[in-house]
Design a protein around this motif. Structure first.
Motif, PDB file in Angstrom:
ATOM      1  N   GLU A 164       0.827  -1.203   0.000  1.00 51.07           N
ATOM      2  CA  GLU A 164       0.000   0.000   0.000  1.00 51.07           C
ATOM      3  C   GLU A 164       0.867   1.261   0.000  1.00 51.07           C
ATOM      4  N   TRP A 165       1.949   1.251   0.782  1.00 52.16           N
ATOM      5  CA  TRP A 165       2.855   2.395   0.818  1.00 52.16           C
ATOM      6  C   TRP A 165       3.478   2.603  -0.555  1.00 52.16           C
ATOM      7  N   LEU A 166       3.912   1.492  -1.179  1.00 52.28           N
ATOM      8  CA  LEU A 166       4.494   1.595  -2.519  1.00 52.28           C
ATOM      9  C   LEU A 166       3.476   2.154  -3.511  1.00 52.28           C
ATOM     10  N   ASN A 167       2.237   1.685  -3.427  1.00 47.63           N
ATOM     11  CA  ASN A 167       1.192   2.212  -4.318  1.00 47.63           C
ATOM     12  C   ASN A 167       0.972   3.693  -4.096  1.00 47.63           C
ATOM     13  N   ASN A 168       0.963   4.131  -2.831  1.00 49.16           N
ATOM     14  CA  ASN A 168       0.795   5.557  -2.537  1.00 49.16           C
ATOM     15  C   ASN A 168       1.944   6.374  -3.116  1.00 49.16           C
ATOM     16  N   GLU A 169       3.162   5.846  -3.004  1.00 55.43           N
ATOM     17  CA  GLU A 169       4.324   6.536  -3.572  1.00 55.43           C
ATOM     18  C   GLU A 169       4.209   6.632  -5.088  1.00 55.43           C
ATOM     19  N   LEU A 170       3.669   5.580  -5.711  1.00 55.06           N
ATOM     20  CA  LEU A 170       3.518   5.581  -7.162  1.00 55.06           C
ATOM     21  C   LEU A 170       2.452   6.560  -7.631  1.00 55.06           C
ATOM     22  N   SER A 225       2.518   9.545  -6.549  1.00 55.89           N
ATOM     23  CA  SER A 225       3.302  10.783  -6.616  1.00 55.89           C
ATOM     24  C   SER A 225       4.449  10.712  -7.622  1.00 55.89           C
ATOM     25  N   TYR A 226       4.978   9.521  -7.837  1.00 54.89           N
ATOM     26  CA  TYR A 226       6.138   9.338  -8.717  1.00 54.89           C
ATOM     27  C   TYR A 226       5.803   8.272  -9.750  1.00 54.89           C
ATOM     28  N   SER A 227       6.192   8.499 -10.976  1.00 57.30           N
ATOM     29  CA  SER A 227       5.856   7.535 -12.027  1.00 57.30           C
ATOM     30  C   SER A 227       6.686   6.260 -11.940  1.00 57.30           C
ATOM     31  N   ILE A 228       7.851   6.334 -11.275  1.00 54.47           N
ATOM     32  CA  ILE A 228       8.700   5.157 -11.116  1.00 54.47           C
ATOM     33  C   ILE A 228       9.443   5.263  -9.794  1.00 54.47           C
ATOM     34  N   LEU A 229       9.662   4.133  -9.147  1.00 61.97           N
ATOM     35  CA  LEU A 229      10.395   4.089  -7.883  1.00 61.97           C
ATOM     36  C   LEU A 229      11.573   3.143  -8.014  1.00 61.97           C
ATOM     37  N   HIS A 230      12.669   3.506  -7.399  1.00 60.17           N
ATOM     38  CA  HIS A 230      13.792   2.595  -7.277  1.00 60.17           C
ATOM     39  C   HIS A 230      13.557   1.799  -5.994  1.00 60.17           C
ATOM     40  N   ALA A 231      13.483   0.489  -6.087  1.00 59.04           N
ATOM     41  CA  ALA A 231      13.150  -0.320  -4.922  1.00 59.04           C
ATOM     42  C   ALA A 231      14.268  -0.334  -3.893  1.00 59.04           C
ATOM     43  N   GLY A 232      15.508  -0.241  -4.344  1.00 60.59           N
ATOM     44  CA  GLY A 232      16.626  -0.169  -3.416  1.00 60.59           C
ATOM     45  C   GLY A 232      16.641  -1.293  -2.405  1.00 60.59           C
ATOM     46  N   LYS A 233      16.909  -0.950  -1.181  1.00 60.13           N
ATOM     47  CA  LYS A 233      17.040  -1.935  -0.103  1.00 60.13           C
ATOM     48  C   LYS A 233      15.754  -1.977   0.711  1.00 60.13           C
ATOM     49  N   ARG A 234      14.665  -2.331   0.046  1.00 59.65           N
ATOM     50  CA  ARG A 234      13.356  -2.391   0.692  1.00 59.65           C
ATOM     51  C   ARG A 234      12.857  -3.824   0.738  1.00 59.65           C
ATOM     52  N   LEU A 235      12.367  -4.194   1.896  1.00 57.35           N
ATOM     53  CA  LEU A 235      11.681  -5.472   2.057  1.00 57.35           C
ATOM     54  C   LEU A 235      10.193  -5.164   2.024  1.00 57.35           C
ATOM     55  N   VAL A 236       9.427  -5.960   1.329  1.00 60.02           N
ATOM     56  CA  VAL A 236       8.002  -5.683   1.170  1.00 60.02           C
ATOM     57  C   VAL A 236       7.198  -6.781   1.852  1.00 60.02           C
ATOM     58  N   THR A 237       6.245  -6.348   2.669  1.00 63.61           N
ATOM     59  CA  THR A 237       5.376  -7.281   3.378  1.00 63.61           C
ATOM     60  C   THR A 237       4.005  -6.634   3.572  1.00 63.61           C
ATOM     61  N   LYS A 238       2.968  -7.442   3.620  1.00 66.40           N
ATOM     62  CA  LYS A 238       1.618  -6.906   3.797  1.00 66.40           C
ATOM     63  C   LYS A 238       1.372  -6.422   5.212  1.00 66.40           C
ATOM     64  N   ARG A 239       2.058  -7.027   6.191  1.00 71.15           N
ATOM     65  CA  ARG A 239       1.835  -6.680   7.593  1.00 71.15           C
ATOM     66  C   ARG A 239       3.184  -6.548   8.275  1.00 71.15           C
ATOM     67  N   PHE A 240       3.427  -5.417   8.916  1.00 64.81           N
ATOM     68  CA  PHE A 240       4.678  -5.219   9.630  1.00 64.81           C
ATOM     69  C   PHE A 240       4.591  -5.932  10.971  1.00 64.81           C
ATOM     70  N   ASP A 241       5.482  -6.889  11.167  1.00 66.67           N
ATOM     71  CA  ASP A 241       5.553  -7.617  12.425  1.00 66.67           C
ATOM     72  C   ASP A 241       7.026  -7.687  12.823  1.00 66.67           C
ATOM     73  N   PRO A 242       7.411  -6.992  13.904  1.00 63.76           N
ATOM     74  CA  PRO A 242       8.821  -6.958  14.313  1.00 63.76           C
ATOM     75  C   PRO A 242       9.452  -8.335  14.462  1.00 63.76           C
ATOM     76  N   GLU A 243       8.711  -9.301  14.970  1.00 59.96           N
ATOM     77  CA  GLU A 243       9.266 -10.648  15.146  1.00 59.96           C
ATOM     78  C   GLU A 243       9.566 -11.303  13.804  1.00 59.96           C
ATOM     79  N   VAL A 244       8.710 -11.089  12.833  1.00 62.96           N
ATOM     80  CA  VAL A 244       8.914 -11.659  11.504  1.00 62.96           C
ATOM     81  C   VAL A 244      10.116 -10.993  10.836  1.00 62.96           C
TER      82      VAL A 244
END
Length: 113
Positions: free
Chosen positions: A46-52, A54-73
């Motif tokens: 969802e965050w990536l979609n929101n960024e898109l 505003s920006y037509s293209i994103l550099h993914a860089g050092k991003r991990l993508v997950t549907k739910r943020f869970d510190p233990e995971v």
């Protein structure tokens, strides 16, 4: 090898929806003092979609993508990556960790010793 994710990770709570957290892991060689810093982002689709919006293209860089943020995971993911990061020297190991995170010495061109 030993590692610890930012001490504030335990302060973060599981969350769904739109999020992007920048985390820092301090990782070093087991039995030796000192550690190097590795940073990465944990973001939701969802965050990536929101960024898109505003920006037509994103550099993914050092991003991990997950549907739910869970510190233990997240911590489990990092620990598994540590188990697979092997090599004859620290620079080789750090380069492997740098495949999914930004090593503090990525742009350093000097002698490590």
């Amino acid at each position: 090898m030993t590692g610890q994710i930012d001490e504030n990770l335990s302060d973060l709570h599981p969350v769904s929806g739109s999020f992007c957290h920048t985390l820092r892991a301090e990782i070093g060689i087991r039995g030796q003092s000192g550690a190097d810093a590795f940073e990465f982002e944990v973001c939701s689709p969802e965050w990536l979609n929101n960024e898109l919006d505003s920006y037509s293209i994103l550099h993914a860089g050092k991003r991990l993508v997950t549907k739910r943020f869970d510190p233990e995971v997240v911590e489990e993911f990092v620990r598994k990556r540590l188990l697979h990061a092997t090599g004859p020297d620290w620079e080789t190991v750090a380069a492997k960790l740098g495949e999914w995170s930004r090593w503090e010495f990525d742009d350093y061109n000097g002698d490590f010793r």
